[in-house]
Design a protein around this motif. Structure first.
Motif, PDB file in Angstrom:
ATOM      1  N   GLU A   1      77.270  43.002  79.121  1.00 32.55           N
ATOM      2  CA  GLU A   1      77.847  43.939  78.149  1.00 32.55           C
ATOM      3  C   GLU A   1      77.358  45.364  78.397  1.00 32.55           C
ATOM      4  O   GLU A   1      78.071  46.321  78.110  1.00 32.55           O
ATOM      5  CB  GLU A   1      77.554  43.474  76.727  1.00 32.55           C
TER       6      GLU A   1
ATOM      7  N   ILE B   1      80.005  48.803  79.590  1.00 33.08           N
ATOM      8  CA  ILE B   1      80.052  50.184  79.096  1.00 33.08           C
ATOM      9  C   ILE B   1      79.819  51.164  80.236  1.00 33.08           C
ATOM     10  O   ILE B   1      80.544  52.155  80.387  1.00 33.08           O
ATOM     11  CB  ILE B   1      78.986  50.404  77.996  1.00 33.08           C
TER      12      ILE B   1
ATOM     13  N   HIS C   1      75.423  54.107  74.211  1.00 32.09           N
ATOM     14  CA  HIS C   1      76.479  53.122  73.980  1.00 32.09           C
ATOM     15  C   HIS C   1      76.132  51.819  74.732  1.00 32.09           C
ATOM     16  O   HIS C   1      76.184  50.726  74.161  1.00 32.09           O
ATOM     17  CB  HIS C   1      77.814  53.699  74.476  1.00 32.09           C
TER      18      HIS C   1
ATOM     19  N   SER D   1      73.250  50.087  73.048  1.00 31.59           N
ATOM     20  CA  SER D   1      73.582  49.353  71.823  1.00 31.59           C
ATOM     21  C   SER D   1      74.292  48.047  72.148  1.00 31.59           C
ATOM     22  O   SER D   1      74.110  47.048  71.455  1.00 31.59           O
ATOM     23  CB  SER D   1      74.377  50.221  70.845  1.00 31.59           C
ATOM     24  N   SER D   2      75.085  48.028  73.245  1.00 35.58           N
ATOM     25  CA  SER D   2      75.678  46.749  73.630  1.00 35.58           C
ATOM     26  C   SER D   2      74.601  45.763  74.067  1.00 35.58           C
ATOM     27  O   SER D   2      74.673  44.570  73.766  1.00 35.58           O
ATOM     28  CB  SER D   2      76.677  46.939  74.780  1.00 35.58           C
TER      29      SER D   2
ATOM     30  N   ALA E   1      72.375  43.230  71.846  1.00 36.85           N
ATOM     31  CA  ALA E   1      72.816  41.873  71.489  1.00 36.85           C
ATOM     32  C   ALA E   1      71.781  40.853  71.944  1.00 36.85           C
ATOM     33  O   ALA E   1      71.712  39.750  71.397  1.00 36.85           O
ATOM     34  CB  ALA E   1      74.173  41.570  72.113  1.00 36.85           C
TER      35      ALA E   1
ATOM     36  N   ASN F   1      83.766  40.316  75.092  1.00 37.75           N
ATOM     37  CA  ASN F   1      83.812  41.769  75.158  1.00 37.75           C
ATOM     38  C   ASN F   1      84.489  42.384  73.937  1.00 37.75           C
ATOM     39  O   ASN F   1      84.180  43.502  73.544  1.00 37.75           O
ATOM     40  CB  ASN F   1      84.563  42.167  76.447  1.00 37.75           C
TER      41      ASN F   1
ATOM     42  N   ILE G   1      81.875  41.650  70.770  1.00 36.77           N
ATOM     43  CA  ILE G   1      80.515  42.197  70.770  1.00 36.77           C
ATOM     44  C   ILE G   1      80.352  43.457  69.916  1.00 36.77           C
ATOM     45  O   ILE G   1      79.296  43.642  69.309  1.00 36.77           O
ATOM     46  CB  ILE G   1      80.017  42.413  72.239  1.00 36.77           C
ATOM     47  N   PRO G   2      81.376  44.339  69.786  1.00 32.60           N
ATOM     48  CA  PRO G   2      81.157  45.521  68.934  1.00 32.60           C
ATOM     49  C   PRO G   2      80.912  45.171  67.476  1.00 32.60           C
ATOM     50  O   PRO G   2      80.309  45.946  66.738  1.00 32.60           O
ATOM     51  CB  PRO G   2      82.454  46.315  69.089  1.00 32.60           C
TER      52      PRO G   2
ATOM     53  N   PHE H   1      74.061  52.425  67.047  1.00 34.41           N
ATOM     54  CA  PHE H   1      75.104  51.417  67.076  1.00 34.41           C
ATOM     55  C   PHE H   1      76.341  51.890  66.303  1.00 34.41           C
ATOM     56  O   PHE H   1      77.471  51.856  66.806  1.00 34.41           O
ATOM     57  CB  PHE H   1      74.558  50.141  66.422  1.00 34.41           C
TER      58      PHE H   1
ATOM     59  N   LYS I   1      79.605  52.637  68.535  1.00 35.31           N
ATOM     60  CA  LYS I   1      80.526  51.498  68.534  1.00 35.31           C
ATOM     61  C   LYS I   1      81.522  51.535  67.391  1.00 35.31           C
ATOM     62  O   LYS I   1      82.274  50.562  67.184  1.00 35.31           O
ATOM     63  CB  LYS I   1      79.732  50.179  68.436  1.00 35.31           C
TER      64      LYS I   1
ATOM     65  N   ASP J   1      85.053  50.962  68.359  1.00 39.40           N
ATOM     66  CA  ASP J   1      85.274  49.693  69.071  1.00 39.40           C
ATOM     67  C   ASP J   1      85.458  48.503  68.115  1.00 39.40           C
ATOM     68  O   ASP J   1      85.892  47.440  68.536  1.00 39.40           O
ATOM     69  CB  ASP J   1      84.075  49.359  69.977  1.00 39.40           C
TER      70      ASP J   1
END
Lengths: 647, 647
Positions: free
Chosen positions: A66, A70, A241, A244-245, A248, A393, A396-397, A464, A468, A471
């Motif tokens: 992830e 990005i 960005h 922040s992904s 997870a 994908n 995940i946001p 985040f 996001k 998204d």
């Protein structure tokens, strides 16, 4: 059987020897357990790690990917930032783990963010924490199962069109296992969890050895990247960005703190050690994957996962070892959803006990598990999988905001708790709902640790939310306040119910009603209605039989038969020109209600026809049920069913 | 209001001034009608023809085409047999019409095959007739609507993929109109019916004129035939097969005989004249279409109907006149389904009144129509359309068997009726359920006419069953006996119910019960349960309160509160180790039942919580309802709900 109590009230306490009969249920879910069986259903560190850590560990299977998704916006040269970003995330992991270690020892009965926030920060923060956690548990199931199925699809691309179906079937499989109960699930989960850890360490070990010995090549024929690569500069926003992904990876580390009561005694110690193991394994796997991924040129793709690319590069193609890695990853991802199946029902039961969710959530089914919570979770997660077409994908946001919100709230709560502890006198104890506070010497250091953790996770939430938002994070930012609102609505209902029923304000028995009116609706005069008449005559001498006349010929018959069989009781025939049955009767009852005396009780005696076979119900309009439904909401009416069974 | 009857039984007959309040229902279905409004809802010949004949007339739109579909197997030169086959069918039409003309005069209250067979041939034939007719009504809706949509698709080929959806929407549109009631539907249907007749006569007139003046060409660019043309010889079997497909033209002529009561007085005469009109129009249209079709080289196809090919050949292309013919045909076909919507509910109401279908079918809704029948028909017809993908060619093998079965049974019944009439003395009357028999002089001739009709239609059934068995007729040959079996099952239930409730064998009031035990299940002690206690104390002094204990802490609370508030009433606490509520309580009640005295009445008083908002029900397990459901089936238990409303 207890002896009868000797205070004038003969209260008899009876043990029941009722054992549920064997049905197919037992085969599917296991034999029913008595409440007394409960304490045995606890787990040790080894099983605990398998159950509670699978969520956190399995996120290594998609966190790196992830980040790449990005960074891909700025082209492949941006992939060099994967490892530095991963290091920052691992540092964050350490901070959060230390915080949670303290929570586990402070709350031996389970210290989820909801409880910590409730005891230390008040109602609203606790509800926000609860809503955040519940949201994230659901997403954990959707994301983990989707990611697991993505591994299968990487190995067998022809399955890509069935991925939604496979994912939904997996969710229901896990649901079934959880309905059987926690210990047996643990047995199912232990082997795959450890097998995954072993396979991943092996892959990383071989990969690192081959990399440093110079024999590790690049990914052969990498999948096409689905991301449109525009010439975006590598801005701080892009890096944040990507970061922040990647966070997870941290989801799931709170699971142990919610699940402390499931551990064997000494449970805080066992749970704490499990947390440390878990954090260490998680950090090392994540760093290893991110490091190697950067050096083999793996790319993010919807058709092949990064784990698959890594495994076939390290293991030289799609041989047995590749298959083992893929299947280990698949299984742990699908089982990771199990963490949520342990956490969601437990948290919703706690919230339900406090009156914020329907009381039914506190009921434990035949296997001592919170069945309603398990079913609810499986249902909502499946719906999300269908909506987002099992794409990690796209899911995940929405993910991780909830978890970081709960991290922040629980750590902020702990910070306040340490402050309270620091202001206790040595030896003094303060009992709160979730734990007991005792003075500790190093409270300042511990307060600083939790406070620093809270600040870090707050920063992550802000990053985040900003990076996001478009998204899909906006959905969660709307959903959590909505859930909090719903909790409040439910709470208000239970509170007003408790007030209404409370005996504190009860003035004692109201004056005895002296008059008893009985109304007896009749569709015809037959044995069933005469049985009802006989019962009505036991209740009172003031009886009115009422026949609503849709068909004049029928009314004549009723009248004639009543003259023979009615025992002199008054019969009112109501004409119904619009062929309605319920409405004229209700109007008549309403009229009686408006003229009633204050000391009058009104009972409607309804002859109710009960067929012997269920399908016979299709052959009758059940006016008794319709009537009850309409009348129950009117205060002061008692409804009596006099059933007549027909063979 | 009638005066009270002077025989010691004060029986009061009250007119109700209740008028249903205005809701959106009225806008959709029209304002509710009182039963007294019913006689005005009759129709004249002009409207009657539009309503009852649209089915029969509209079948000209596909009957010719279905003959061609079969003949196509032997190549286009077999198409020469279309006109001779059509002549045979028209002769059959004349025979059947003469038979029905006699039925209409014999049964002025409605003489469907079901009634004629019931009065003259006994129960089994009448049930077969009923099942056959109901099946065919359903198929009429499916076939007519599908054929109508096929016309639209002929004119606008791009709609072909929506034909199932359009068909289902059309069925529900007709359903809504019928729920409004028959006269208003008549107004809607009169114009299109007559417009169709006019347009078709115009097309045939122009076509015949151009044909005999030599200016009529062949179909330009005919659609491709979907039938695989093998070199099959023109065998008698093939011709009989084609004939049986063409007999679909006769479906619907029985509709008037079922619907006589809908006609204005003198209804037999009005209905009879309408039947003759209809037979004449039907025969002439069908012959005309078959004649011209053969001379312009039209071919059967799923993509363009024969009517469309005929219209664009006669009218020189797809101009305004073509559009008018197509739309007239479409609308009448879609409206033809209305015939079934008039017949199906009426027949099912008759069968329900005789106890062969659920009684609900006899209820007339707010607009005096048999709402259940209308809804049932719309639902099943839509399902068939979806299964057969709105293809007339796939539906047609199922069609017409039912109608010819009912033709045969009603004519055989009439033959027997004439025989009975011939053996009456002049002046003697014999009242049967559906009609009254009086001697008539020409009974031999009339018996011969009906007898001949019965023989002809029997032959058609045999041809049909043999030639169309494999095409799908087998489904109907299975379905009709199944329906007959279902009718018998339902009948047996109603009969045993009537016996059970009959007062003929009722020995009079049973000995008065002298003892009254009351059981009061409690989940907790609160105002609601104390209200129930107060009511229970009115009923009896022998009260046992029962608390099923799932949570020991809760049991202690109940015990303590009961000591304060229980008014000295006995409380039994039942332990429930498996956390079940209903089962231990049932076991306890069962135990009491086995020890009960013969003169003892047992009442369960259930405190029932009634929330003010419907969604609040989600926050409670309604144990009162579960308990009632379990207990109602046990004889000798009375259940009383004491509701407590919560604001």
């Amino acid at each position: 059987m207890l002896p009868e109590v000797d205070n004038g009230h003969p209260i008899i306490h009876r043990a029941t020897d009722y054992v549920p009969p064997r049905t197919w249920h037992h085969w599917l879910f296991g034999r029913p357990l008595t409440t007394a069986d409960a304490p045995h259903q606890t787990i040790g560190k080894f099983t605990g790690l398998a159950i509670f850590a699978s969520d956190a560990l399995s996120s290594t299977a998609y966190a790196t990917q992830e980040i790449l998704f990005i960074l891909a916006a700025a082209g492949t040269m941006a992939f060099g930032y994967v490892f530095p970003i991963s290091i920052v995330i691992v540092i964050l992991l350490a901070i959060v783990s230390i915080s949670y270690e303290q929570i586990i020892h402070a709350y031996p009965d389970g210290g989820g963010a909801y409880i910590v926030a409730r005891d230390n920060m008040g109602k609203l923060p606790s509800l926000i924490a609860g809503a955040s956690l519940l949201t994230d548990y659901i997403l954990t199931v959707s994301v983990s199962v989707s990611a697991g199925v993505a591994q299968i699809v990487s190995a067998y691309p022809e399955l890509i069109e069935f991925r939604v179906l496979i994912s939904v079937i997996a969710v229901f499989g896990i649901m079934l296992m959880n309905l059987r109960g926690v210990r047996e699930s643990g047995a199912v989960f232990a082997f795959p969890s450890y097998f995954f850890v072993a396979m991943l360490y092996l892959t990383l070990g071989v990969g690192l050895f081959r990399y440093f010995s110079g024999s590790l090549g690049m990914v052969e024929s990498p999948p096409s990247m689905d991301v449109a690569i525009s010439v975006v500069a590598i801005t701080p926003f892009l890096l944040l960005h990507a970061f922040s992904s990647g966070t997870a990876a941290l989801t799931g580390i709170e699971a142990i703190s919610n699940g402390i009561p499931a551990f064997k005694e000494p449970r805080s110690r066992n749970a704490g050690i499990t947390l440390i193991w878990m954090a260490f394994i998680l950090g090392s796997l994540f760093m290893g994957i991110s490091y190697l991924t950067g050096h083999i040129g793996a790319v993010p793709s919807e058709t092949e996962t990064v784990i698959s690319q890594l495994a076939r590069t390290v293991m030289n193609g799609r041989g047995l070892m590749y298959q083992l890695v893929i299947w280990a990853t698949t299984v742990i991802l699908i089982l990771a959803a199990n963490t949520a199946f342990a956490g969601f029902p437990r948290l919703s039961a706690i919230a339900a006990k406090d009156g914020f969710l329907p009381r039914q959530m506190t009921f434990r089914g035949s296997r001592l598990v919170y069945s309603y919570g398990i079913l609810t979770l499986a249902l909502i997660a499946s719906v999300l999988i269908i909506i987002f077409q099992a794409s990690v994908n796209r899911l995940i946001p929405l993910y991780a905001i909830g978890v970081f919100t709960s991290f922040t709230l629980s750590q902020a709560g702990m910070t306040h708790r340490w402050w309270k502890i620091g202001h206790l006198k040595p030896g003094q104890e303060l009992a709160e709902r979730g734990s007991t506070l005792r003075f500790e010497r190093n409270w300042q250091t511990k307060m600083a640790a939790n406070g620093f953790g809270a600040i870090c996770t707050t920063v992550v939430i802000l990053i985040f939310a900003v990076t996001k938002f478009l998204d899909g994070a906006w959905m969660v930012l709307i959903l959590i306040p909505l859930l909090v609102f719903l909790f409040s609505l439910i709470h208000r209902h239970y509170r007003s119910l408790a007030n209404r029923l409370s005996l504190e304000v009860f003035a004692g028995a109201a004056p005895r009603a002296t008059r008893h009116r009985v109304i007896l609706p009749l569709s015809g005069v037959h044995q069933g209605s005469l049985e009802a008449l006989r019962y009505a005559r036991r209740l009172s001498d003031d009886i009115t039989a009422v026949h609503v006349s849709i068909d004049p010929d029928e009314a004549v018959k009723v009248r004639q038969k009543w003259e023979t069989w009615g025992e002199g009781v008054r019969l009112v025939i109501l004409d119904s020109p619009y062929r309605l049955f319920i409405e004229p009767l209700l109007e008549y009852i309403e009229e009686i209600l408006t003229h009633r005396q204050p000391d009058e009780t009104i009972t409607i005696v309804v002859p109710q026809f009960i067929p012997s076979k269920a399908w016979h119900n299709l052959l009758h309009t059940n006016t008794a049920n319709l009537l009850r439904k309409e009348l129950l909401s009117r205060p002061g009416i008692i409804i009596t069913d006099v059933p007549y069974q027909v063979p």
